[in-house]
Motif scaffolding. Structure first.
Motif: not given
Length: 371
Positions: A207, A235, A126
């Motif tokens: 998270k 996520n 991410s």
């Protein structure tokens, strides 16, 4: 006389036990590292053989190994007591002692030898966090990860998976402290039950964590794939790209309770899965939609439906309950088929038995619809 008889029996039992242990330790280690145990595990994963069948094959091998060890130990005991001279007996005892000590040392201090190290590593990333998946890391691997600026190691090993994982967990804790890299334990069991606290922790990790993390379990990859599904669902910024082997339902012919039926491309009818089959085939990120045809109004099926709703929700798996009842007319079943055909694929539909009259009638109507 009775005391002499007891001494005689004790002597024989002791000699048998020493020889059995001296043979069993090294043969057991060889079986785990390069021999039949690992070969069976790898073969079952690569050929999509069920967990239950794999367990049966492993048990058959262990039975044959135990049978061989008993025969060899009895023969060794007979040679020691009745045929060997004092020198030969001493040599045999020394060899047994060396074998036991060497095997115990390897299992205690080098259990990473039990781990397959040629697995590929995959990355889920991410904007702020990366999760890399690979095999159990030994001290050299941890040193390399530290140099590559990994923030920590996420271990999915569970102390209840004996005998190897508790030993591996202890050594990993010592190695990470020595190397100076954080160890985060998220113990998971390789079946759907009793992972509640781990699922909560995984969602928190998705998270809140920042940086690069190395994630691993043991020989199997089911837990790693379930971890990946949970973390990517928690996520949505996480991008999943995986080369880990995944058990594919497309290569299966049957579950424990009955055969698998291909209704159409990417749509399968299955019998009610076991806990292991849920974990390995339905919750690994490969199935888009799961449909239960159990009837919550049926007292015998109500508890299963309630359990499945909880399991699917906690694993972020899309799940629907479309009951199929014996009294349903063909037009009602056709309506059910239309609903299933419109769902995101791959789809797995399950009844309690996939070869029951009711299930076979459903298959016939489903496959004939639109012809």
């Amino acid at each position: 006389m009775e005391r002499d008889a007891l001494r005689f029996k004790f002597k024989h039992a002791l000699i048998f036990g020493v020889i059995f242990t001296a043979l069993g330790f090294p043969l057991g280690l060889l079986s785990l590292t390069v021999g039949p145990t690992r070969m069976i595990s790898n073969y079952c994963i690569s050929h999509e053989i069920s967990v239950e069948t794999e367990n049966i094959l492993q048990k058959v091998f262990l039975f044959l190994l135990a049978f061989f060890l008993i025969l060899a130990s009895l023969k060794g005991m007979d040679l020691f007591v009745n045929r060997f001279r004092a020198l030969h007996r001493t040599i045999l005892l020394v060899c047994c002692g060396v074998s036991i000590l060497a095997s115990a040392a390897i299992f205690t201090f080098k259990p990473e030898l039990l781990i397959e190290t040629d697995q590929r590593t995959t990355t889920e990333t991410s904007g702020e966090a990366e999760f890399h998946f690979g095999p159990y890391p030994d001290e050299a691997k941890l040193e390399k990860l530290k140099k590559q600026r990994y923030a920590g190691i996420i271990s999915l090993l569970n102390p209840m998976v004996v005998p190897a994982e508790p030993i591996l967990m202890k050594q990993e804790k010592e190695n990470t402290q020595k190397v100076g890299i954080e160890l985060i334990s998220v113990p998971m069991l390789p079946w759907i039950s009793e992972n509640d606290s781990s699922k909560i922790k995984i969602k928190e990790i998705a998270k809140t964590f920042k940086g690069k993390y190395y994630v691993h379990c043991y020989l199997g990859k089911d837990r790693a794939n379930v971890f990946k599904r949970l973390i990517s669902e928690a996520n949505t910024k996480i991008k999943v790209s995986s080369e880990l082997k995944v058990r594919s339902i497309a290569k299966k012919e049957r579950f424990e309770r009955g055969p698998l039926v291909l209704l159409e491309k990417d749509v399968y009818l299955a019998p009610y899965p076991t806990d292991e089959e849920f974990f390995a085939y339905l919750l690994n990120g490969q199935v888009k939609t799961v449909v239960s045809m159990l009837d919550p109004k049926n007292p015998d099926e109500k508890a299963r439906v309630e359990k499945d709703i909880w399991v699917m929700d906690s694993h972020h798996q899309s799940f629907l309950n479309y009951p199929l009842r014996e009294r349903d007319r063909d037009d009602q079943i056709r309506t059910l088929c239309k609903k299933i055909k419109a769902l995101p694929k791959p789809v797995v539909v399950y009844a309690y038995k996939s070869d029951s009259y009711m299930a076979k009638n459903f298959v016939k109507i489903y496959q004939n619809q639109g012809k």
